[in-house]
Design an enzyme around this catalytic site. Structure first.
Site, PDB file in Angstrom:
ATOM      1  N   HIS A   1     -10.269   1.067   1.658  1.00  0.00           N
ATOM      2  CA  HIS A   1      -9.798   2.370   2.162  1.00  0.00           C
ATOM      3  C   HIS A   1     -10.967   3.314   2.435  1.00  0.00           C
ATOM      4  O   HIS A   1     -10.905   4.135   3.358  1.00  0.00           O
ATOM      5  CB  HIS A   1      -8.849   3.036   1.160  1.00  0.00           C
ATOM      6  CG  HIS A   1      -7.431   2.596   1.258  1.00  0.00           C
ATOM      7  ND1 HIS A   1      -6.684   2.700   2.418  1.00  0.00           N
ATOM      8  CD2 HIS A   1      -6.595   2.047   0.325  1.00  0.00           C
ATOM      9  CE1 HIS A   1      -5.462   2.242   2.199  1.00  0.00           C
ATOM     10  NE2 HIS A   1      -5.387   1.836   0.944  1.00  0.00           N
TER      11      HIS A   1
ATOM     12  N   HIS B   1      -9.169  -3.683  -2.397  1.00  0.00           N
ATOM     13  CA  HIS B   1      -8.181  -2.969  -1.577  1.00  0.00           C
ATOM     14  C   HIS B   1      -8.570  -1.479  -1.498  1.00  0.00           C
ATOM     15  O   HIS B   1      -8.583  -0.893  -0.409  1.00  0.00           O
ATOM     16  CB  HIS B   1      -6.787  -3.155  -2.197  1.00  0.00           C
ATOM     17  CG  HIS B   1      -5.695  -2.436  -1.482  1.00  0.00           C
ATOM     18  ND1 HIS B   1      -4.700  -3.101  -0.800  1.00  0.00           N
ATOM     19  CD2 HIS B   1      -5.412  -1.115  -1.346  1.00  0.00           C
ATOM     20  CE1 HIS B   1      -3.860  -2.209  -0.275  1.00  0.00           C
ATOM     21  NE2 HIS B   1      -4.278  -1.005  -0.608  1.00  0.00           N
ATOM     22  N   GLU B   2      -8.876  -0.883  -2.654  1.00  0.00           N
ATOM     23  CA  GLU B   2      -9.185   0.554  -2.677  1.00  0.00           C
ATOM     24  C   GLU B   2     -10.526   0.857  -2.001  1.00  0.00           C
ATOM     25  O   GLU B   2     -10.649   1.832  -1.269  1.00  0.00           O
ATOM     26  CB  GLU B   2      -9.168   1.096  -4.110  1.00  0.00           C
ATOM     27  CG  GLU B   2      -7.832   0.964  -4.825  1.00  0.00           C
ATOM     28  CD  GLU B   2      -6.627   1.436  -4.033  1.00  0.00           C
ATOM     29  OE1 GLU B   2      -6.747   2.390  -3.237  1.00  0.00           O
ATOM     30  OE2 GLU B   2      -5.546   0.843  -4.201  1.00  0.00           O
TER      31      GLU B   2
ATOM     32  N   CYS C   1       0.848  -1.188   0.000  1.00  0.00           N
ATOM     33  CA  CYS C   1       0.000   0.000   0.000  1.00  0.00           C
ATOM     34  C   CYS C   1       0.887   1.242   0.000  1.00  0.00           C
ATOM     35  O   CYS C   1       1.891   1.279   0.713  1.00  0.00           O
ATOM     36  CB  CYS C   1      -0.891  -0.031   1.248  1.00  0.00           C
ATOM     37  SG  CYS C   1      -1.999   1.364   1.401  1.00  0.00           S
TER      38      CYS C   1
END
Length: 185
Positions: free
Chosen positions: A157, A153-154, A110
């Protein structure tokens, strides 16, 4: 232009917040921020630009990583067959996913985490995402394999979740049940 100096690092409170939805149609400021985000991801993959500006290569970026608590992500990556997935999205959401799981054999990294955190990160092998684009289009996309992992993953966030939250603490390299490894180990 976004540089590594604009990327907030692990421990910054914004990375643990649930980001706010972007009001649609987006403002010019929101559009410019998202355009800057996709430009950063593309620039980070260009060896000359990355070297000139000291950019770490990345395949995705979420707005909280540049200290903007809004639901915006930029992804620029290829799947195993070399098909390009390049998206700058407002309010992306996963509307369905497979039962089967997947994980990167090399683990995940990351831009907001400066150290390597080894371990397998279980994700869904296939996902369906709905979102709005920079061009004010509403899209519905189906993803599998590496692009699906990048999107998850994004989107994590946007929900205050870091990739290492998914790693099994006592057994970081325990192969997730019902999962396929993506990429070489």
């Amino acid at each position: 232009m976004i540089t590594m100096d604009d990327i907030v690092r692990d421990g910054h409170p914004v990375l643990r917040q649930t980001a706010e939805a972007v009001e649609l149609p987006p403002t010019e400021r929101d559009k410019q921020q998202l355009a800057d985000m996709i430009e950063f991801v593309k620039n980070s993959q260009d060896e000359d630009i990355a070297e000139k500006y000291g950019l770490r290569p990345g395949v995705g970026l979420a707005a909280p990583q540049i200290n903007i608590s809004k639901r915006m992500i930029a992804v620029h990556c290829e799947d195993e067959d070399g098909h390009l997935y390049s998206y700058a999205l407002f309010n992306p959401r996963i509307v369905s996913h497979s039962v089967k799981r997947a994980y990167l054999a090399t683990g995940e990294g990351c831009l907001s985490v400066d150290k390597s955190i080894p371990g397998f990160v279980p994700r869904y092998e296939k996902i369906r995402v709905k979102a709005s684009t920079l061009e004010d289009e509403y899209i519905d996309i189906r993803l599998k394999g590496f692009p699906a992992i990048v999107f998850q993953h994004e989107i994590d966030h946007l929900n205050g979740i870091m990739f290492y939250d998914h790693i099994e603490k006592d057994r970081p390299f325990a192969e997730p049940d019902n999962a396929v490894a993506i990429g070489k180990s």
